[in-house]
Design a protein around this motif. Structure first.
Motif, PDB file in Angstrom:
ATOM      1  N   ALA A   1     -41.417  47.930  -0.086  1.00 22.25           N
ATOM      2  CA  ALA A   1     -41.032  46.809   0.664  1.00 22.25           C
ATOM      3  C   ALA A   1     -40.263  45.838   0.245  1.00 22.25           C
ATOM      4  O   ALA A   1     -39.496  45.085   1.587  1.00 22.25           O
ATOM      5  N   ARG A   2     -40.921  45.129  -0.693  1.00 18.88           N
ATOM      6  CA  ARG A   2     -40.036  43.894  -0.982  1.00 18.88           C
ATOM      7  C   ARG A   2     -38.610  44.195  -0.916  1.00 18.88           C
ATOM      8  O   ARG A   2     -37.636  43.611  -0.825  1.00 18.88           O
ATOM      9  N   ALA A   3     -38.203  45.121  -1.540  1.00 14.97           N
ATOM     10  CA  ALA A   3     -36.583  45.670  -1.255  1.00 14.97           C
ATOM     11  C   ALA A   3     -36.194  45.739  -0.207  1.00 14.97           C
ATOM     12  O   ALA A   3     -35.231  45.349  -0.085  1.00 14.97           O
ATOM     13  N   GLY A   4     -36.829  46.115   0.748  1.00 13.16           N
ATOM     14  CA  GLY A   4     -36.775  46.627   1.826  1.00 13.16           C
ATOM     15  C   GLY A   4     -36.758  45.449   2.922  1.00 13.16           C
ATOM     16  O   GLY A   4     -35.448  44.450   3.229  1.00 13.16           O
ATOM     17  N   TRP A   5     -37.513  43.854   1.800  1.00  9.24           N
ATOM     18  CA  TRP A   5     -36.683  42.242   3.272  1.00  9.24           C
ATOM     19  C   TRP A   5     -35.577  41.909   2.468  1.00  9.24           C
ATOM     20  O   TRP A   5     -35.142  40.908   2.887  1.00  9.24           O
ATOM     21  N   GLU A   6     -34.722  42.798   1.416  1.00  5.79           N
ATOM     22  CA  GLU A   6     -33.609  41.670   1.376  1.00  5.79           C
ATOM     23  C   GLU A   6     -32.509  42.036   2.651  1.00  5.79           C
ATOM     24  O   GLU A   6     -31.752  41.558   2.035  1.00  5.79           O
TER      25      GLU A   6
ATOM     26  N   ALA B   1     -35.795  47.912   8.364  1.00  9.10           N
ATOM     27  CA  ALA B   1     -35.756  48.094   7.043  1.00  9.10           C
ATOM     28  C   ALA B   1     -36.916  48.428   6.019  1.00  9.10           C
ATOM     29  O   ALA B   1     -37.309  49.251   4.908  1.00  9.10           O
ATOM     30  N   VAL B   2     -38.106  47.254   6.217  1.00 10.99           N
ATOM     31  CA  VAL B   2     -38.566  47.791   5.707  1.00 10.99           C
ATOM     32  C   VAL B   2     -39.818  48.864   5.343  1.00 10.99           C
ATOM     33  O   VAL B   2     -40.448  49.233   4.754  1.00 10.99           O
ATOM     34  N   TYR B   3     -39.642  49.092   7.097  1.00  7.05           N
ATOM     35  CA  TYR B   3     -40.669  50.171   7.095  1.00  7.05           C
ATOM     36  C   TYR B   3     -40.560  52.067   6.195  1.00  7.05           C
ATOM     37  O   TYR B   3     -41.404  52.050   5.435  1.00  7.05           O
ATOM     38  N   PRO B   4     -39.221  51.932   6.616  1.00  8.76           N
ATOM     39  CA  PRO B   4     -38.899  53.433   6.180  1.00  8.76           C
ATOM     40  C   PRO B   4     -38.490  53.340   4.701  1.00  8.76           C
ATOM     41  O   PRO B   4     -39.544  54.107   3.644  1.00  8.76           O
TER      42      PRO B   4
ATOM     43  N   PRO C   1     -47.133  39.855   4.300  1.00  9.76           N
ATOM     44  CA  PRO C   1     -45.903  41.118   3.523  1.00  9.76           C
ATOM     45  C   PRO C   1     -47.017  42.841   2.969  1.00  9.76           C
ATOM     46  O   PRO C   1     -47.811  41.774   2.473  1.00  9.76           O
ATOM     47  N   MET C   2     -46.673  43.924   2.369  1.00  4.97           N
ATOM     48  CA  MET C   2     -47.225  44.594   2.521  1.00  4.97           C
ATOM     49  C   MET C   2     -48.092  44.415   1.286  1.00  4.97           C
ATOM     50  O   MET C   2     -49.291  44.217   1.275  1.00  4.97           O
ATOM     51  N   TRP C   3     -47.727  43.652   0.038  1.00  8.54           N
ATOM     52  CA  TRP C   3     -48.097  43.480  -1.467  1.00  8.54           C
ATOM     53  C   TRP C   3     -48.983  42.372  -0.766  1.00  8.54           C
ATOM     54  O   TRP C   3     -50.252  41.761  -1.888  1.00  8.54           O
TER      55      TRP C   3
END
Length: 355
Positions: A85-90, A238-241, A311-313
């Protein structure tokens, strides 16, 4: 009626490794089945899954190995999903620049002079700056909660140009007129907070009924805060997938590693008890913050409106408890390292073939 029943039994028997003579098990199950049945009972399915996983994990006599495997798989998948999810935040669009922020605020609150508007240095910051190696100590040792989503906005100081309630009514009206979706206001003794969303941007406006001091022990009345407004980016699609696929991949890898280590350390392995202790420490260090944080975050989201969820974390109490996560990861890696040590030759057990 035998073919559908056999097909469904065969699917359940994939829980067993190939070395466990699946065809013989299938024949026994079909002989014991009552006439006219076309599917296994719930009890049969649960037993086949449980005993099959025990066999695949190399401990067919253990009553707890399946539970530990499930716990390790779930928590590993959740942490992997948080990283993904953190990568999706990019993929998030950068925050508005200073000039754009001023224009958006002027659109919503005409006549108000906002101060201290600055460009955001990054999408996520710690103590006002981007995360760098110099901030690792802050992240690990007690200040991980300072790592948060950035915002860009400003404050209005001094004596209000209109009464606070009139300002609130104006904000609500301008939000409707400019296409924002407003959520229910949050009211306390000294202020009211409005949150809204438009597209990929969220807005938080706080109107103080009792102006508060901005900083310093002896500020003038003109320096007290009357109004604050800040923009943030909503969670990008993009965070969800990314979280879903990352979580599934992490869970699969964790299950395979757990099974490998379980088979390696069964019997009289020289590091069996050390591996068990380290694995227990890993589960404690990873699960304890999660079990505390999830209900707290759920209550927080129910109590207050959120145009975009945290955010999920943060639902895993990270990075506030990142030291516990790192310590648990170290224990897990040491588990795997100890599992690579050779078994006593007389105790060697062949690894079941994978399906």
């Amino acid at each position: 009626m035998t073919a559908p029943l056999a097909r469904r039994y065969r699917r359940l028997l994939f829980c067993y490794p190939r070395a466990h003579r699946r065809d013989e098990l299938l024949a026994t199950l079909l002989e014991a089945a009552s006439p006219g049945r076309d599917r296994p009972t719930a009890r049969e399915a649960a037993n086949l899954i449980r005993h099959g996983l025990r066999a695949r994990l190399g401990r067919p006599a253990s009553r707890t190995v399946t539970t530990w495997a499930v716990l390790a798989t779930i928590i590993s998948g959740i942490f992997a999903a948080a990283f993904a999810a953190r990568a999706g935040w990019e993929t998030a669009e950068p925050l508005p620049r200073t000039a754009q922020t001023r224009a958006m605020l002027a659109e919503l609150l005409p006549g108000q002079e906002f101060r201290y508007i600055e460009d955001a240095p990054a999408m996520f910051t710690i103590y006002g700056g981007p995360l760098r190696w110099a901030a690792v100590n802050d992240l690990l040792f007690g200040d991980g909660n300072e790592y948060s989503l950035s915002s860009v906005g400003g404050i209005v100081n001094g004596i209000p140009v209109r009464p606070p309630q009139e300002t609130l009514d104006l904000v609500r009206q301008r939000l409707r007129e400019t296409g924002w979706t407003a959520y229910r206001p949050m009211v306390n003794d000294t202020s009211t907070t409005l949150v809204a969303r438009r597209g990929n941007t969220t807005l938080t406006v706080e109107v103080h009924f009792v102006p508060t001091v901005y900083s310093g022990p002896s500020m003038l009345a003109e320096d007290s805060i009357f109004l604050t407004a800040a923009f943030q980016r909503a969670t990008p699609p993009a965070v969800y997938p990314s979280a879903v696929f990352g979580g599934i991949a992490g869970a699969v890898v964790a299950f395979l590693l757990f099974g490998w280590a379980s088979r390696r350390t069964v019997g009289r392995h020289p590091t069996r008890w050390a591996v068990t202790t380290l694995f227990g420490a890993t589960m404690t260090l990873w699960w304890a913050p999660t079990l505390i944080a999830v209900p707290m975050m759920a209550k927080h989201h129910l109590d207050e409106p959120h145009p975009s969820w945290h955010p999920m974390w943060e639902w895993l109490w990270q990075p506030t408890c990142s030291l516990l996560f790192v310590a648990g990861g170290g224990c897990a890696l040491l588990c795997l390292a100890l599992a690579t040590l050779p078994r006593p030759r007389a105790e060697a057990v062949p690894t079941p073939a994978a399906s």
